[in-house]
Design a protein around this motif. Structure first.
Motif, short mmCIF file in Angstrom:
data_model
loop_
_atom_site.label_atom_id
_atom_site.label_comp_id
_atom_site.label_asym_id
_atom_site.label_seq_id
_atom_site.Cartn_x
_atom_site.Cartn_y
_atom_site.Cartn_z
N MET A 108 0.84 -1.19 0.00
CA MET A 108 0.00 0.00 0.00
C MET A 108 0.88 1.26 0.00
O MET A 108 0.65 2.18 -0.79
CB MET A 108 -0.92 0.00 1.22
CG MET A 108 -1.81 1.23 1.32
SD MET A 108 -2.71 1.33 2.89
CE MET A 108 -3.97 0.10 2.63
N GLN A 109 1.89 1.28 0.87
CA GLN A 109 2.79 2.43 0.94
C GLN A 109 3.51 2.66 -0.39
O GLN A 109 3.62 3.79 -0.86
CB GLN A 109 3.85 2.22 2.02
CG GLN A 109 3.36 2.32 3.41
CD GLN A 109 4.42 1.91 4.43
OE1 GLN A 109 4.07 1.56 5.52
NE2 GLN A 109 5.69 1.94 4.10
N TRP A 110 3.97 1.58 -1.00
CA TRP A 110 4.67 1.68 -2.28
C TRP A 110 3.73 2.25 -3.34
O TRP A 110 4.09 3.15 -4.10
CB TRP A 110 5.21 0.31 -2.69
CG TRP A 110 6.03 0.34 -3.93
CD1 TRP A 110 7.35 0.66 -4.05
CD2 TRP A 110 5.57 0.03 -5.24
NE1 TRP A 110 7.73 0.57 -5.36
CE2 TRP A 110 6.66 0.18 -6.12
CE3 TRP A 110 4.33 -0.36 -5.77
CZ2 TRP A 110 6.57 -0.04 -7.49
CZ3 TRP A 110 4.23 -0.58 -7.13
CH2 TRP A 110 5.34 -0.43 -7.98
N ASP A 112 1.05 4.07 -2.78
CA ASP A 112 0.79 5.47 -2.42
C ASP A 112 1.90 6.38 -2.94
O ASP A 112 1.65 7.45 -3.49
CB ASP A 112 0.74 5.64 -0.89
CG ASP A 112 -0.50 5.04 -0.25
OD1 ASP A 112 -1.47 4.71 -0.96
OD2 ASP A 112 -0.49 4.90 0.99
N THR A 113 3.14 5.96 -2.79
CA THR A 113 4.29 6.78 -3.15
C THR A 113 4.50 6.87 -4.65
O THR A 113 4.76 7.96 -5.17
CB THR A 113 5.58 6.22 -2.49
OG1 THR A 113 5.38 6.22 -1.07
CG2 THR A 113 6.80 7.04 -2.85
N GLN A 116 -0.02 6.68 -7.16
CA GLN A 116 -1.23 7.48 -6.98
C GLN A 116 -1.18 8.84 -7.66
O GLN A 116 -2.21 9.46 -7.86
CB GLN A 116 -1.54 7.65 -5.49
CG GLN A 116 -2.05 6.40 -4.83
CD GLN A 116 -3.40 5.94 -5.35
OE1 GLN A 116 -4.12 6.66 -6.04
NE2 GLN A 116 -3.76 4.71 -5.04
N GLY A 120 -2.57 11.78 -4.66
CA GLY A 120 -2.08 11.35 -3.36
C GLY A 120 -2.73 10.08 -2.86
O GLY A 120 -3.62 9.52 -3.49
N LYS A 121 -2.28 9.64 -1.72
CA LYS A 121 -2.77 8.38 -1.17
C LYS A 121 -4.24 8.50 -0.75
O LYS A 121 -4.66 9.53 -0.21
CB LYS A 121 -1.90 7.91 -0.01
CG LYS A 121 -1.89 8.83 1.18
CD LYS A 121 -0.95 8.27 2.24
CE LYS A 121 -0.90 9.20 3.43
NZ LYS A 121 -0.12 8.66 4.52
N ASP A 124 -5.15 6.50 5.04
CA ASP A 124 -4.10 6.54 6.05
C ASP A 124 -4.25 5.31 6.91
O ASP A 124 -5.36 4.90 7.25
CB ASP A 124 -4.24 7.78 6.95
CG ASP A 124 -3.82 9.06 6.26
OD1 ASP A 124 -2.85 9.03 5.48
OD2 ASP A 124 -4.47 10.10 6.50
#
Length: 162
Positions: A108-110, A112-113, A116, A120-121, A124
């Motif tokens: 998910m973080q990857w 988001d970075t 996206q 943006g993501k 949270d």
């Protein structure tokens, strides 16, 4: 920037990763549908129809993935019955399944970075009790963050050959 290979691993042409844990893990959870079912389980989904609807896959694919994930030990099947209906099963993450949470959060973080864009993501991930942001990272046992070029890969002490 890369991890440092140590010992017999230094000569990369002299060995093959025949027992690669990454390959074995992907054999179990390496499909898009399996990963999205895991996402939904983390979000609290437990019932077959809800997995199919929320992931957007056919009932046949849902049944196949849930069967595979349960057989692998990632889900436990628990019977339930709505009055007047036949017995059905819900799928609850086992400890093995819950141990995949950092993997899902890392993906998910990857995304988001890198995927996206300017929007943006969309979500949270925070600790429920404090609202503090949660992140998946590579850390030492004592909690220090480790970067890729600070990693060393070595043959596990229980094995003599990779």
């Amino acid at each position: 920037m890369a991890a440092r290979l140590e010992g017999v691993l230094e000569d990369r042409d002299s060995w093959q990763a025949r027992h690669c844990s990454i390959a074995k893990a992907l054999d179990v959870v390496g499909t898009r549908s399996a990963m999205l079912i895991l996402r939904e389980a983390i979000y609290g989904t437990t019932r077959f129809d809800d997995f199919a609807n929320r992931v957007g896959i056919t009932e046949a694919v849902t049944a196949a993935r849930l069967k595979e994930l349960a057989a692998a030990g990632i889900f436990e099947r628990r019977p339930y019955k709505i009055p007047g209906s036949r017995t059905r099963y819900e799928y609850v993450l086992t400890e093995m399944g819950r141990d995949l949470v950092p993997v899902i959060i890392g993906l998910m973080q990857w995304g988001d970075t890198y995927l996206q864009g300017p929007r943006g993501k969309p979500l949270d991930v925070v600790e429920d009790a404090t609202g503090s942001a949660v992140a998946a990272e590579v850390r030492t046992e004592d909690g220090r963050r480790v970067e890729l070029d600070e990693l060393r890969i070595q043959v596990a002490s229980a094995h003599s050959k990779p």
